[in-house]
Design an enzyme around this catalytic site. Structure first.
Site, PDB file in Angstrom:
ATOM      1  N   CYS A  86       1.103  -1.334  -0.086  1.00 42.04           N
ATOM      2  CA  CYS A  86       0.103  -0.467  -0.042  1.00 42.04           C
ATOM      3  C   CYS A  86       0.363   0.945  -0.134  1.00 42.04           C
ATOM      4  CB  CYS A  86      -0.903   0.068   1.240  1.00 42.04           C
ATOM      5  SG  CYS A  86      -2.073   0.843   0.611  1.00 42.04           S
ATOM      6  N   HIS A 194      -2.802  -5.462   0.949  1.00 43.76           N
ATOM      7  CA  HIS A 194      -2.149  -6.019   2.144  1.00 43.76           C
ATOM      8  C   HIS A 194      -2.976  -7.644   2.611  1.00 43.76           C
ATOM      9  CE1 HIS A 194      -2.948  -1.856   3.547  1.00 43.76           C
ATOM     10  NE2 HIS A 194      -3.727  -2.130   2.548  1.00 43.76           N
ATOM     11  N   GLU A 196      -1.422  -8.544   4.687  1.00 38.45           N
ATOM     12  CA  GLU A 196      -0.914  -8.861   6.791  1.00 38.45           C
ATOM     13  C   GLU A 196      -2.351  -9.122   7.052  1.00 38.45           C
ATOM     14  OE1 GLU A 196      -0.210  -6.080   4.924  1.00 38.45           O
ATOM     15  OE2 GLU A 196      -0.749  -4.532   6.284  1.00 38.45           O
TER      16      GLU A 196
END
Lengths: 220, 75
Positions: A86, A194, A196
């Site tokens: 990002c 993302h 994560e």
């Protein structure tokens, strides 16, 4: 093994990345403050999401001049694994480690939703655990994720197999449905989604796990 | 380059009843004061700033013109 997580003023996914890597997947991490000049002995570097330096001027434009990023540039040039998520992707393009730029979403909205993606791993070390053409879902959350580059640049990226992640349903107007690209060597990956946020069984959606655990085989 | 903020503002102008706007682009203004020994130094420093910091040449074009006796910028 130790994975360095870059922390700028305004980073806000640094602790999410640590939780995913260390809390969920058992990969040791270390925070790297933007003002320090060297990386220590980390085996990989993650530039997390957020709003580095308030995203003043342009997303990633000020972060590019952080002392730490000189060391990241050298680490990447030596083949070290670098992941920009990002805002981290925006920083990598501003640094020139990846071509192109991320601009305001086509319909202006900040988009926060699960994004279906198609993976084309090629030689990208981060994506070696995914199959060619595999469909996965990762969350996106950005206002400036519309990937832009010249048509001949895009054609070159595609010919080299560097467009490694594409939106199955383009949410932001990116050229070529680009969600993530790698450098020619395959060790630097920048992506707007993302991974994560798709690594913890308690919150569901685990498609990001293999991207992060790829480091185990890669750097050992 | 697509300027979504400019396009949105142009659409709002049409709703206000001003439909004749063929173009409306929104950008940034940077107001700076630079001390330099001579004009050539100032020119090269401004070029460096424009190319490496103020603009991203991947998505933005820029040009630089030094005006003689320009004095204060208009308010």
């Amino acid at each position: 093994m130790s994975i360095g997580i870059v922390v700028f003023p305004g980073s806000n996914c640094d602790r999410d990345v640590r939780w995913a890597l260390e809390g969920c997947l058992g990969l040791p991490t270390r925070f790297l403050w933007h003002g320090q000049a060297d990386l220590g002995d980390v085996d990989a570097v993650v530039i997390p999401g957020g709003f580095s330096y308030g995203d003043y001027l342009r997303c990633g434009a000020i972060a590019r001049f952080a002392p730490l990023l000189t060391a990241v540039r050298e680490f990447a040039a030596a083949g070290g694994p670098v992941l920009g998520i990002c805002n981290g992707f925006q920083v990598l393009t501003e640094m020139g480690l990846l071509p192109g730029a991320l601009t305001r979403n086509a319909r202006l909205h900040f988009i926060c939703e699960p994004a279906p993606l198609l993976v084309h791993p090629g030689n990208c070390g981060w994506l070696g655990a995914y199959g060619e053409g595999e469909r996965i879902v990762l969350p996106i959350a950005h206002g400036e994720g519309r990937y832009q580059c010249e048509p001949d640049q895009l054609a070159a990226l595609e010919a080299n197999g560097q467009v490694v992640l594409r939106y199955a349903s383009n949410p932001n107007g990116s050229v070529g449905d680009v969600a993530g690209i790698t450098n020619a060597q395959g060790n630097v990956l920048g992506l707007m989604p993302h991974p994560e946020r798709a690594a913890d069984p308690s919150t569901g959606g685990l498609d990001g796990q293999r991207l992060l655990t790829s480091l185990r085989a890669w750097v050992s | 380059m697509l300027d979504p903020a400019g396009e949105a503002t142009r659409a709002a102008a049409a709703r206000l009843g001003v439909g004749g706007l063929r173009k409306l682009r929104i950008g940034k203004a940077i107001d700076l004061e630079l001390e330099a020994d001579d004009r050539a130094t100032a020119q090269s420093q401004l070029e460096l700033l424009s190319d490496r910091l103020f603009a991203n040449p991947v998505i933005e074009n820029w040009s630089l013109e030094l005006l003689e006796n320009s004095g204060e910028l208009p308010a």
